[in-house]
Enzyme design. Structure first.
Site, PDB file in Angstrom:
ATOM      1  N   CYS A  33      12.301   5.344   1.722  1.00  0.00           N
ATOM      2  CA  CYS A  33      12.274   6.802   1.525  1.00  0.00           C
ATOM      3  C   CYS A  33      12.980   7.454   2.714  1.00  0.00           C
ATOM      4  CB  CYS A  33      10.845   7.317   1.361  1.00  0.00           C
ATOM      5  SG  CYS A  33       9.713   6.868   2.697  1.00  0.00           S
ATOM      6  N   ALA A  80       0.838  -1.201   0.000  1.00  0.00           N
ATOM      7  CA  ALA A  80       0.000   0.000   0.000  1.00  0.00           C
ATOM      8  C   ALA A  80       0.875   1.254   0.000  1.00  0.00           C
ATOM      9  CB  ALA A  80      -0.929  -0.022   1.210  1.00  0.00           C
TER      10      ALA A  80
END
Length: 486
Positions: free
Chosen positions: A357, A236
């Site tokens: 990230c 997701a």
């Protein structure tokens, strides 16, 4: 109004300590989670400025039924965003107070001796060097259309196509309604910073995906062959999953895992809109997936983008969330090592891409180095994208094969990518790694930009695509069960 109400509810939940921004946004059930997340994050970034403006304009005293959270969201979009996207009472309220708010903003700039909105922010709130200059990246969803037709669509919308970028500096200089084809990724268009396409028909119909360039690297570098079985381990909200499906041309099988029911529901909607078929979603912790299960006996590719500190998301993550303590980094790194090692244990695995990230070495090079050492000579680190300018930190021999990205150096969000391959499959696997856009023919070379390649022409004219005005030559590339829809 639904957007502003949802954003105000997220801000109120943050003040109550009900969760972080991402969790509250997904719990909101607002259909456009990225739009909501961006609005909440930007409102938080300007929070101190907004509080000063609200106090100076006495807005909350004049409008007693207006909550402080909703007032912040409305004033942010009115003064700093793209303008209010609502009607009714809130639009009327904004009209009543707009002149007073604009005057208060002007006085604030005079007091602080600044001219721009970003200059009102403290250095940390402004997102660091280059953060506000990250362009708007648009990935063309090749399951629905093709690059040439999307270019032609935007030209009809009044945008000016400048061809393929030759350097990062060209991306940095974009302004107005000009756009480029990215110099590294062949299906990525680049627009000036803050360009908003959330209401554009191509976005709402799934023909384009709003996805940062660095976030496109994992699926691009995994490069699974059409017909392959692939795992997206922490899937997701689904942008990388849809990218994998486009690379696979909807041929093969994607197993996508996530532990959050609401995130999976949002992801299912997004994948359906993007025309993705041949996928299975499972509400399951990837660590509990049995590599010996016959269902996964053909899995040759794994994309692993686990939970991380998010310290690289300089444009959208509030500073308070981006800062991670040493204890939290240690806990995250422990989880990341465990999940990476688990991914390598699938018996038919050929290639795995690990990405975060995060900017922290603890979550990136240190994790990859530790797991490679644990597995001995079974896997190797691949120098997958030699032309990429930013390399891994020298944490272990060969770490420069890893990729890093940042706002300052690559005009992207902060990111880290490592490509691992099983030894013995190296020669064949490496030959199937993708080429950069620079090694592909430029869109529009030798023809008018937007013209269809000859191989796509058909004797009979294809049906008109509902989302692309005019005759769309490529949008019927949607597939069902691996077969093209006629």
């Amino acid at each position: 109004m639904a957007l502003y109400g949802a954003a105000a509810a997220v801000l109120e939940g943050l003040e109550r300590g009900a969760g972080g921004v991402k969790a509250l946004v997904f719990q909101s059930r607002f259909p456009h989670v990225r739009q909501l997340y961006a609005l909440v994050s930007e409102t938080l970034r300007y929070s101190a400025v907004l509080e000063e403006l609200l106090a100076g304009a006495a807005l909350l005293r004049a409008e007693k039924k207006l909550s402080p959270q909703l007032a912040k969201v409305l004033v942010y979009d009115l003064l700093f965003g793209k303008g209010l996207k609502c009607g009714g009472r809130w639009k009327a309220l904004a009209r009543r107070h707009r002149a007073r708010l604009e005057a208060e903003l002007a006085r604030l700039k005079v007091r602080r001796k600044v001219s721009g909105n970003e200059e009102l922010l403290a250095p940390a709130q402004a997102g660091g060097p280059g953060a506000s200059q990250v362009p708007r990246y648009v990935r063309v969803n090749t399951l629905r259309t093709c690059v040439d037709d999307v270019i032609e669509f935007f030209k009809r919308e009044g945008y000016c196509y400048l061809g393929k970028a030759a350097s990062v500096e060209e991306l940095r200089s974009l302004s107005g309604k000009k756009f480029l084809l990215d110099l590294h990724l062949p299906e990525l268009l680049v627009f000036p910073p803050q360009t908003d396409f959330h209401d554009n028909v191509l976005y709402t119909s799934g023909h384009i995906i709003l996805q940062d360039k660095a976030s496109c690297l994992p699926a691009f570098l995994l490069s699974p062959a059409a017909g392959a079985h692939v795992i997206d381990a922490c899937a997701a909200p689904g942008n990388k999953t849809s990218h994998l499906a486009a690379i696979l041309k909807n041929k093969g099988q994607i197993f996508a895992f996530d532990v959050d029911t609401k995130r999976l529901a949002t992801m299912s909607t997004m994948l359906t809109r993007a025309g993705v078929t041949g996928f299975q979603l499972a509400q399951q912790d990837f660590l509990t997936v049995d590599p010996g299960d016959p269902k996964y006996s053909k899995v040759a590719y794994i994309l692993l983008d686990p939970s991380c500190s998010g310290s690289g998301m300089v444009n959208r993550v509030p500073v308070a969330e981006a800062a991670a303590s040493a204890e939290r980094l240690q806990a995250l790194a422990g989880f990341q090592r465990k999940v990476l090692s688990h991914g390598l244990s699938f018996p038919a695995l050929r290639r795995l891409v690990y990405s975060t990230c995060s900017l922290h070495r603890e979550e990136n090079e240190d994790v990859v180095g530790a797991v490679l050492q644990e597995w001995g000579s079974a896997f190797r680190l691949v120098d997958a994208f030699p032309g990429w300018p930013c390399r891994g930190l020298a944490a272990f021999p060969g770490a420069e094969s890893c990729l890093r990205a940042s706002a300052a150096d690559t005009l992207t969000q902060g990111f880290f990518v490592a490509v691992l391959e099983r030894r013995g499959d190296g020669a064949a696997a490496s030959r199937s790694l993708p080429a950069a856009a620079g090694d592909s023919p430029q869109h529009g070379e030798g023809t008018e930009p937007g013209a269809a390649p000859k191989k796509r022409r058909r004797k009979k004219q294809r049906k008109v695509c509902a989302a692309l005005p005019g005759n769309c030559r490529c949008s019927k590339q949607r597939r069902s069960g691996g077969k093209q829809v006629k």
